[in-house]
Structures are given as C-alpha cells and as structure tokens.
Design a protein around this motif. Sequence first.
Motif, PDB file in Angstrom:
ATOM      1  N   THR A 199     -10.628   4.163   5.677  1.00  0.00           N
ATOM      2  CA  THR A 199      -9.276   4.294   6.195  1.00  0.00           C
ATOM      3  C   THR A 199      -9.095   3.468   7.458  1.00  0.00           C
ATOM      4  O   THR A 199      -8.094   2.783   7.630  1.00  0.00           O
ATOM      5  CB  THR A 199      -8.972   5.783   6.488  1.00  0.00           C
ATOM      6  N   ALA A 200     -10.106   3.535   8.337  1.00  0.00           N
ATOM      7  CA  ALA A 200     -10.008   2.806   9.602  1.00  0.00           C
ATOM      8  C   ALA A 200      -9.946   1.305   9.368  1.00  0.00           C
ATOM      9  O   ALA A 200      -9.355   0.568  10.149  1.00  0.00           O
ATOM     10  CB  ALA A 200     -11.190   3.167  10.489  1.00  0.00           C
ATOM     11  N   ALA A 201     -10.587   0.863   8.261  1.00  0.00           N
ATOM     12  CA  ALA A 201     -10.643  -0.572   7.993  1.00  0.00           C
ATOM     13  C   ALA A 201      -9.446  -1.064   7.203  1.00  0.00           C
ATOM     14  O   ALA A 201      -9.356  -2.253   6.911  1.00  0.00           O
ATOM     15  CB  ALA A 201     -11.931  -0.892   7.233  1.00  0.00           C
ATOM     16  N   TYR A 202      -8.536  -0.159   6.841  1.00  0.00           N
ATOM     17  CA  TYR A 202      -7.402  -0.566   6.013  1.00  0.00           C
ATOM     18  C   TYR A 202      -6.579  -1.638   6.717  1.00  0.00           C
ATOM     19  O   TYR A 202      -6.260  -1.512   7.907  1.00  0.00           O
ATOM     20  CB  TYR A 202      -6.499   0.631   5.697  1.00  0.00           C
ATOM     21  N   PRO A 203      -6.216  -2.699   5.984  1.00  0.00           N
ATOM     22  CA  PRO A 203      -6.615  -2.962   4.601  1.00  0.00           C
ATOM     23  C   PRO A 203      -7.944  -3.714   4.521  1.00  0.00           C
ATOM     24  O   PRO A 203      -8.134  -4.709   5.220  1.00  0.00           O
ATOM     25  CB  PRO A 203      -5.471  -3.820   4.072  1.00  0.00           C
ATOM     26  N   VAL A 262       4.697   0.374  -9.205  1.00  0.00           N
ATOM     27  CA  VAL A 262       4.430   0.814  -7.835  1.00  0.00           C
ATOM     28  C   VAL A 262       4.300   2.333  -7.793  1.00  0.00           C
ATOM     29  O   VAL A 262       3.357   2.876  -7.210  1.00  0.00           O
ATOM     30  CB  VAL A 262       5.542   0.354  -6.878  1.00  0.00           C
ATOM     31  N   ALA A 263       5.256   3.027  -8.410  1.00  0.00           N
ATOM     32  CA  ALA A 263       5.275   4.486  -8.363  1.00  0.00           C
ATOM     33  C   ALA A 263       4.024   5.101  -8.986  1.00  0.00           C
ATOM     34  O   ALA A 263       3.555   6.155  -8.535  1.00  0.00           O
ATOM     35  CB  ALA A 263       6.521   5.019  -9.075  1.00  0.00           C
ATOM     36  N   SER A 264       3.474   4.457 -10.020  1.00  0.00           N
ATOM     37  CA  SER A 264       2.321   5.013 -10.731  1.00  0.00           C
ATOM     38  C   SER A 264       0.983   4.550 -10.161  1.00  0.00           C
ATOM     39  O   SER A 264      -0.073   4.987 -10.630  1.00  0.00           O
ATOM     40  CB  SER A 264       2.394   4.648 -12.214  1.00  0.00           C
ATOM     41  N   ALA A 265       1.010   3.695  -9.152  1.00  0.00           N
ATOM     42  CA  ALA A 265      -0.233   3.188  -8.554  1.00  0.00           C
ATOM     43  C   ALA A 265      -0.890   4.255  -7.683  1.00  0.00           C
ATOM     44  O   ALA A 265      -0.251   5.222  -7.256  1.00  0.00           O
ATOM     45  CB  ALA A 265       0.056   1.944  -7.723  1.00  0.00           C
ATOM     46  N   ALA A 266      -2.161   4.073  -7.427  1.00  0.00           N
ATOM     47  CA  ALA A 266      -2.869   4.981  -6.526  1.00  0.00           C
ATOM     48  C   ALA A 266      -2.239   4.890  -5.138  1.00  0.00           C
ATOM     49  O   ALA A 266      -1.940   3.791  -4.656  1.00  0.00           O
ATOM     50  CB  ALA A 266      -4.341   4.600  -6.456  1.00  0.00           C
ATOM     51  N   PRO A 267      -2.029   6.030  -4.476  1.00  0.00           N
ATOM     52  CA  PRO A 267      -1.396   6.017  -3.146  1.00  0.00           C
ATOM     53  C   PRO A 267      -2.387   5.670  -2.043  1.00  0.00           C
ATOM     54  O   PRO A 267      -2.625   6.456  -1.123  1.00  0.00           O
ATOM     55  CB  PRO A 267      -0.873   7.449  -3.010  1.00  0.00           C
ATOM     56  N   ASP A 268      -2.954   4.471  -2.148  1.00  0.00           N
ATOM     57  CA  ASP A 268      -3.964   4.051  -1.179  1.00  0.00           C
ATOM     58  C   ASP A 268      -3.517   2.862  -0.333  1.00  0.00           C
ATOM     59  O   ASP A 268      -4.273   2.352   0.485  1.00  0.00           O
ATOM     60  CB  ASP A 268      -5.275   3.719  -1.887  1.00  0.00           C
ATOM     61  N   GLY A 269      -2.264   2.398  -0.566  1.00  0.00           N
ATOM     62  CA  GLY A 269      -1.752   1.279   0.226  1.00  0.00           C
ATOM     63  C   GLY A 269      -2.068  -0.082  -0.338  1.00  0.00           C
ATOM     64  O   GLY A 269      -1.704  -1.090   0.275  1.00  0.00           O
ATOM     65  N   TYR A 270      -2.706  -0.140  -1.515  1.00  0.00           N
ATOM     66  CA  TYR A 270      -3.080  -1.439  -2.066  1.00  0.00           C
ATOM     67  C   TYR A 270      -2.135  -1.922  -3.163  1.00  0.00           C
ATOM     68  O   TYR A 270      -2.325  -3.002  -3.719  1.00  0.00           O
ATOM     69  CB  TYR A 270      -4.526  -1.414  -2.560  1.00  0.00           C
ATOM     70  N   THR A 271      -1.128  -1.137  -3.482  1.00  0.00           N
ATOM     71  CA  THR A 271      -0.033  -1.586  -4.342  1.00  0.00           C
ATOM     72  C   THR A 271       1.263  -1.101  -3.711  1.00  0.00           C
ATOM     73  O   THR A 271       1.486   0.101  -3.580  1.00  0.00           O
ATOM     74  CB  THR A 271      -0.147  -1.028  -5.765  1.00  0.00           C
ATOM     75  N   PRO A 275       3.657   3.977  -3.157  1.00  0.00           N
ATOM     76  CA  PRO A 275       3.714   5.213  -3.942  1.00  0.00           C
ATOM     77  C   PRO A 275       3.820   6.445  -3.044  1.00  0.00           C
ATOM     78  O   PRO A 275       3.388   6.431  -1.889  1.00  0.00           O
ATOM     79  CB  PRO A 275       2.376   5.206  -4.700  1.00  0.00           C
ATOM     80  N   ALA A 276       4.384   7.510  -3.574  1.00  0.00           N
ATOM     81  CA  ALA A 276       4.433   8.777  -2.842  1.00  0.00           C
ATOM     82  C   ALA A 276       3.009   9.256  -2.584  1.00  0.00           C
ATOM     83  O   ALA A 276       2.082   8.945  -3.333  1.00  0.00           O
ATOM     84  CB  ALA A 276       5.193   9.817  -3.652  1.00  0.00           C
TER      85      ALA A 276
END
Length: 325
Positions: A25-29, A80-89, A258-259
């Motif tokens: 998380t700290a290294a995002y992205p 976008v909505a169906s992507a993992a909510p990790d900030g990479y899409t 994504p949410a």
Amino acid sequence: MLKPTSFIMAVAVAALQATAALAQTAAYPARDITFIVPWNAGGSNDVAIRALDPILREHGIKLVIENVVGATGTIGMRRVASAAPDGYTIGMGTCSTLALIAQGKTPLTNAQFTHIARVSTDPLMLLVSTKAEQKSLDDFIKHMKANPDKVTIGTPGNYNLNHIFASMTARAAGVNYVNVPYTGGSKVVADLLGQHVASGVLKPSETLGQIQEGLLKPIGIFANERLEMFPDVPTFKDKGYDVFPFGPVVQMAYVVAPAGLPDDVRTRLISAFRAAIQDPRFKEFSKKNAFLVDDLTGDALTKEVDSVAAALGTVAAQVFKDAKE
C-alpha cells in the motif's frame, strides 16, 4: 489448541503478511495503472487524459491508456466497475454514461464507482460541414422544417446529453429528425467531413482542428452565453431557441475507480490528479481546447455526480418521452 511453537509461527506469518500488505500500500502505485477511456481514440476524453498523462508521470502515476468502446460508454465503464478495487484499473466517467445510469438504460450504478477528480466540463455545439448549404443556425432550422423526419444529426452515443440537444434542435424546428449515434466524437467528425450526416452535436475540444482548417463550422452553442473562443457563434438562446426548457444540464468528464477503493489509495490518486489538473500546462491546454477545469474531487465530486445524474434523468424523461428512437 495451538502448540507454543505453532502459535509463534502463526503470529510471525500474520505479521509478515501485514507488513507485506502495508509495504504494498505504501508503495502504491508499484506498477503501471490501466486507464480505461470508454470512447474512441482521438475523442475529447481520450485527448484530455493523454494530455494529463505526462504530467501525472511527474507525480509518480504511470498510465496505460486503453480505449474500450461501445454502448455509450457502458462497456468500458463496466470493466472499471468489475475490476479489483486496488487502484490499478481506473477510467473516465462521462455524462453520456451518467445519463444512461439516470434513465436505467445500463446495468451500471453510481455506487459501483469511487470518484476521484473532475477533469473537464464542456460546452456542446451544433456543427455542419463547411460544404453544407446551411451556413447559419437559422438556415439549419429552416432546413429541418422543410425536411421533417429526414435531417440527420450525429451524436457520440444514445440517450446522452448530445442526444438530448440533438432532440432539442429538432424541437426548436417543430419536426422530427434522424439521430445517428456513433461510438465516439471522432467517428461523428469523420462522417461530418464526408457529409454522411447533415450535422453533429460535439465539443469544441474534439472539433477544433477541423474548425481551424475550415472543414467544419459551428453554427450554434448549447449554452446561455457565447464561448470566448468562438465569439461570433451564437447561442441557441441568442436566436430565440430554448434548449433548456426542462432545466439546465452539464457535460463533464471525471476520473473513477471501482467501489471499495482503500482510503489511502484514493487519497494518493486524488492528490496526483488534482496536481495534474491544476498544473498550468493542463490549464493552458484546456483553454486552447475550449473546456473548463476546476478543483472538484473526492466526496464533493460524488455529490456533484449524483446531482447531475438527477438533472439528466429529469430532462431525459421529458425529452425522450415522445421522441422517435
């Protein structure tokens, strides 16, 4: 019951996992971010994010831009909505897709997205080819009156703000028309240049080059005031045509994820996009392309999106109630 050694090992593993998650998380992205533009390459939304891209890189955000077109933005935004909510899409929400959401014409909902930052608000214009016989808004309205059910107006998508204003143009003439939907503004431009459609409802940012080259001519602005870049182009209001009889509506584009996006990732994205959008270079780009930028992010943007969706739903329900589809 766990043995002491097993308990110690379990605690150690959990600690390592927590440390790894925290480090990630700290290294995002930690890698490139896929950015979905739900419209054709060369359209206004595509051009805007590509202008932001090099500035975002200076803030540690590297985008891989993908154009995923279809269904007035629904196909791309569903990804976008169906992507993992990790900030990479992440992707570009627009009023076109928002109008479908407001009318229940897409399975998407606003609750499926985390709102990051507004990129632009755009005026819309009615344009014709410079080869067309109609050289003014009054000429075009007269042409529609003389040819009911025949005059074509190209729009990027269906049931969106462009479609609403195309219908309002026909309403001003008191006749029906033929709406011709495309998968993006650049496709409308191409057919306008080839005179395969009589006119198009588009943004200045996606037609400026053709206007400057004398290939397309804006004949009416869907706004209450003229645009600084086109002071000689009248608004519909100037000519006595009311295109806001059911209330004001606005065209805008905004970044979403994504949410369920973690708060720290959302904060990181908001910070980077805010800095890029407020950068003097992007503001100069917006001025040259006749769109507006502001500082609307996070929860404030969410409230604005909900407000605009409500307005679009109200207006669309009236405009399309008796329209031929």
